[in-house]
Motif scaffolding. Structure first.
Motif, PDB file in Angstrom:
ATOM      1  N   SER A 240       0.827  -1.211   0.000  1.00  0.00           N
ATOM      2  CA  SER A 240       0.000   0.000   0.000  1.00  0.00           C
ATOM      3  C   SER A 240       0.862   1.261   0.000  1.00  0.00           C
ATOM      4  N   PHE A 241       1.985   1.224   0.723  1.00  0.00           N
ATOM      5  CA  PHE A 241       2.875   2.377   0.776  1.00  0.00           C
ATOM      6  C   PHE A 241       3.645   2.530  -0.531  1.00  0.00           C
ATOM      7  N   ILE A 242       4.094   1.421  -1.092  1.00  0.00           N
ATOM      8  CA  ILE A 242       4.811   1.455  -2.371  1.00  0.00           C
ATOM      9  C   ILE A 242       3.925   2.067  -3.451  1.00  0.00           C
ATOM     10  N   LYS A 243       2.649   1.746  -3.428  1.00  0.00           N
ATOM     11  CA  LYS A 243       1.703   2.294  -4.406  1.00  0.00           C
ATOM     12  C   LYS A 243       1.647   3.815  -4.305  1.00  0.00           C
ATOM     13  N   GLN A 244       1.719   4.340  -3.098  1.00  0.00           N
ATOM     14  CA  GLN A 244       1.709   5.794  -2.901  1.00  0.00           C
ATOM     15  C   GLN A 244       3.014   6.432  -3.372  1.00  0.00           C
ATOM     16  N   LEU A 245       4.134   5.751  -3.136  1.00  0.00           N
ATOM     17  CA  LEU A 245       5.429   6.273  -3.584  1.00  0.00           C
ATOM     18  C   LEU A 245       5.522   6.328  -5.106  1.00  0.00           C
ATOM     19  N   GLU A 246       4.871   5.403  -5.773  1.00  0.00           N
ATOM     20  CA  GLU A 246       4.910   5.349  -7.242  1.00  0.00           C
ATOM     21  C   GLU A 246       4.406   6.650  -7.866  1.00  0.00           C
ATOM     22  N   VAL A 247       3.552   7.358  -7.154  1.00  0.00           N
ATOM     23  CA  VAL A 247       3.024   8.633  -7.655  1.00  0.00           C
ATOM     24  C   VAL A 247       4.151   9.650  -7.815  1.00  0.00           C
ATOM     25  N   VAL A 248       5.167   9.567  -6.975  1.00  0.00           N
ATOM     26  CA  VAL A 248       6.280  10.508  -6.992  1.00  0.00           C
ATOM     27  C   VAL A 248       7.341  10.105  -8.014  1.00  0.00           C
ATOM     28  N   ARG A 249       7.437   8.837  -8.309  1.00  0.00           N
ATOM     29  CA  ARG A 249       8.458   8.336  -9.231  1.00  0.00           C
ATOM     30  C   ARG A 249       8.246   8.868 -10.638  1.00  0.00           C
ATOM     31  N   LEU A 250       9.334   9.259 -11.288  1.00  0.00           N
ATOM     32  CA  LEU A 250       9.237   9.714 -12.669  1.00  0.00           C
ATOM     33  C   LEU A 250       8.851   8.562 -13.590  1.00  0.00           C
ATOM     34  N   PRO A 251       8.077   8.824 -14.651  1.00  0.00           N
ATOM     35  CA  PRO A 251       7.797   7.772 -15.635  1.00  0.00           C
ATOM     36  C   PRO A 251       9.104   7.361 -16.314  1.00  0.00           C
ATOM     37  N   PHE A 252       9.259   6.089 -16.597  1.00  0.00           N
ATOM     38  CA  PHE A 252      10.433   5.591 -17.328  1.00  0.00           C
ATOM     39  C   PHE A 252      11.743   5.987 -16.644  1.00  0.00           C
ATOM     40  N   ASN A 253      11.781   5.900 -15.310  1.00  0.00           N
ATOM     41  CA  ASN A 253      12.967   6.363 -14.581  1.00  0.00           C
ATOM     42  C   ASN A 253      14.143   5.388 -14.624  1.00  0.00           C
ATOM     43  N   THR A 254      13.905   4.152 -15.037  1.00  0.00           N
ATOM     44  CA  THR A 254      15.011   3.206 -15.216  1.00  0.00           C
ATOM     45  C   THR A 254      15.058   2.791 -16.684  1.00  0.00           C
ATOM     46  N   SER A 255      16.236   2.793 -17.254  1.00  0.00           N
ATOM     47  CA  SER A 255      16.376   2.549 -18.690  1.00  0.00           C
ATOM     48  C   SER A 255      16.217   1.081 -19.055  1.00  0.00           C
ATOM     49  N   MET A 256      15.973   0.860 -20.335  1.00  0.00           N
ATOM     50  CA  MET A 256      15.893  -0.505 -20.849  1.00  0.00           C
ATOM     51  C   MET A 256      17.209  -1.239 -20.607  1.00  0.00           C
ATOM     52  N   LEU A 257      18.333  -0.540 -20.825  1.00  0.00           N
ATOM     53  CA  LEU A 257      19.649  -1.145 -20.609  1.00  0.00           C
ATOM     54  C   LEU A 257      19.817  -1.570 -19.151  1.00  0.00           C
ATOM     55  N   ALA A 258      19.426  -0.700 -18.231  1.00  0.00           N
ATOM     56  CA  ALA A 258      19.575  -1.004 -16.815  1.00  0.00           C
ATOM     57  C   ALA A 258      18.717  -2.197 -16.403  1.00  0.00           C
ATOM     58  N   GLN A 259      17.497  -2.235 -16.892  1.00  0.00           N
ATOM     59  CA  GLN A 259      16.611  -3.348 -16.544  1.00  0.00           C
ATOM     60  C   GLN A 259      17.147  -4.672 -17.074  1.00  0.00           C
ATOM     61  N   LYS A 260      17.576  -4.682 -18.314  1.00  0.00           N
ATOM     62  CA  LYS A 260      18.127  -5.900 -18.918  1.00  0.00           C
ATOM     63  C   LYS A 260      19.397  -6.341 -18.188  1.00  0.00           C
ATOM     64  N   ALA A 261      20.246  -5.358 -17.852  1.00  0.00           N
ATOM     65  CA  ALA A 261      21.500  -5.663 -17.167  1.00  0.00           C
ATOM     66  C   ALA A 261      21.233  -6.292 -15.799  1.00  0.00           C
ATOM     67  N   ALA A 262      20.278  -5.741 -15.071  1.00  0.00           N
ATOM     68  CA  ALA A 262      19.962  -6.250 -13.735  1.00  0.00           C
ATOM     69  C   ALA A 262      19.398  -7.666 -13.800  1.00  0.00           C
ATOM     70  N   ILE A 263      18.552  -7.922 -14.767  1.00  0.00           N
ATOM     71  CA  ILE A 263      17.987  -9.268 -14.929  1.00  0.00           C
ATOM     72  C   ILE A 263      19.101 -10.272 -15.214  1.00  0.00           C
ATOM     73  N   ALA A 264      20.021  -9.887 -16.088  1.00  0.00           N
ATOM     74  CA  ALA A 264      21.149 -10.765 -16.423  1.00  0.00           C
ATOM     75  C   ALA A 264      22.035 -11.000 -15.209  1.00  0.00           C
ATOM     76  N   ALA A 265      22.271  -9.942 -14.432  1.00  0.00           N
ATOM     77  CA  ALA A 265      23.127 -10.054 -13.246  1.00  0.00           C
ATOM     78  C   ALA A 265      22.538 -11.017 -12.223  1.00  0.00           C
ATOM     79  N   LEU A 266      21.215 -11.028 -12.116  1.00  0.00           N
ATOM     80  CA  LEU A 266      20.553 -11.934 -11.173  1.00  0.00           C
ATOM     81  C   LEU A 266      20.671 -13.400 -11.585  1.00  0.00           C
ATOM     82  N   LYS A 267      20.994 -13.627 -12.842  1.00  0.00           N
ATOM     83  CA  LYS A 267      21.167 -15.000 -13.334  1.00  0.00           C
ATOM     84  C   LYS A 267      22.575 -15.529 -13.085  1.00  0.00           C
TER      85      LYS A 267
END
Length: 360
Positions: A240-267
């Motif tokens: 419930s709190f995370i949902k409220q914080l999302e209102v403050v977060r900028l749209p598209f604040n993490t790049s496609m490169l960053a998301q892909k890199a993080a997923i790969a790193a977790l593997k």
């Protein structure tokens, strides 16, 4: 210029990253620079990351603003539900998001003095009252911090392990503190160096989220995962709190490169485990050097160590090492040194020993 910024901004300075390695090389005529100032992973990044980002072929479209694939991967890694996660451009942005959402001129925030400076910086921007509690032997004084909490307190910040000292709040201390904090106060556990912590009594905070819905945990891919260049971090809290914080977060604040890199790193958690193991090994060597030469230091749960050489000012230590090709981070009462590779540390130890002999 007649345009005026908020008056509280006049007391702040923009983050200064310091001279680049190339600048230092040119200025001092050095063949190489060993950067031990920013707590980056000296072993680089998992090879899987390069493979993953090389497969991206469409840079004209926006990234997934919800970070759906990464959300699923991190939820599995941490054992939380997907709606308990928020993603950010490094933890700096998430600290800013929390501050924007909770702090104003009618509130106060509690933190240690001698901790990560962005907590204070963002509180000043929001014009909130700042209540700083001195560290005790480099550690958070949780009882004194609890005493500073009142009806207007909105956020308490705990950097664990603490940057720059590397000290930590243990599980019993944290549990006792959480029991004393009123439910209207958000307790933020900044665990940027979580993967590096090896102490048996270092707290596992995720299980605590079920008992304390005013607890939030921050983690990052910048340190042990070696993705500092991608700027990708995340927070875990009550849905419930995370949902409220999302209102403050900028749209598209993490790049496609960053998301892909993080997923790969977790593997490739073997890469993380190896980095952590080597860090622990080299950290013990640092302790040995410090004990041998009576250098003051704090035992560290991070990938860095905070030292103070008797008879030497921190600026002297910083400059001495800089002129010989090693960058570290100076503070008023000592220097913070990132734990490098075996070869880097061996060279550094020689310089430190020479410095100590001169000081004596």
């Amino acid at each position: 210029m007649n345009v005026k910024v908020k008056p509280q901004l006049l007391s702040l300075k923009a983050y200064a990253p310091g001279k680049s390695s190339e600048e230092v090389q040119r200025e001092y005529g050095l063949e190489k620079i060993v950067k031990l100032a920013s707590n980056e992973n000296p072993y680089g990044t998992s090879p899987r990351v390069s493979e993953a980002i090389s497969e991206i072929d469409d840079f004209a479209i926006y990234p997934d603003g919800a970070a759906a694939a990464l959300r699923t991967a991190v939820a599995k890694y941490t054992g939380v539900k997907e709606d308990q996660l928020i993603f950010s451009s490094g933890l700096d942005e998430l600290i800013q998001i929390i501050s924007k959402a909770l702090l104003d001129e009618n509130s106060n925030t509690v933190m240690a003095s001698g901790t990560f400076p962005q907590y204070r910086h963002n509180a000043v921007v929001q014009n909130a009252e700042i209540r700083e509690v001195p560290l005790q032997d480099g550690c958070h004084d949780l009882q004194a911090m609890a005493n500073e909490i009142d009806d207007k307190t909105r956020v308490v910040w705990i950097c664990n392990p603490n940057n720059p000292t590397g000290t930590y709040v243990n599980d019993k201390e944290l549990e006792q503190f959480l029991q004393s904090v009123p439910s209207h106060v958000l307790v933020v556990m900044d665990e940027a160096y979580y993967e590096y912590a090896t102490a048996e009594d270092y707290p596992e905070t995720i299980p605590l989220l079920g008992r304390y819905d005013n607890l939030m945990v921050l983690r990052t891919f910048s340190k042990a995962f070696g993705l500092a260049a991608f700027r990708i971090g995340y927070g875990i809290g009550a849905a419930s709190f995370i949902k409220q914080l999302e209102v403050v977060r900028l749209p598209f604040n993490t790049s496609m490169l960053a998301q892909k890199a993080a997923i790969a790193a977790l593997k490739d958690l073997d890469f993380v485990e190896k980095s952590v193991s080597l860090n622990a090994l080299e950290l013990q060597k640092f302790y040995g050097i410090c004990k041998r030469h009576e250098i003051d230091y704090y035992p560290s749960q991070g990938n860095f160590i905070f030292i103070s050489i008797p008879g030497k000012e921190s600026v002297e230590v910083f400059q001495y090492l800089l002129e010989r090709g090693f960058t570290v981070r100076p503070f008023p009462n000592g220097v913070r040194i990132t734990i490098g590779t075996k070869e880097e540390n061996s060279e550094l130890f020689e310089l430190v020993e020479k410095m100590v002999l001169v000081a004596h």
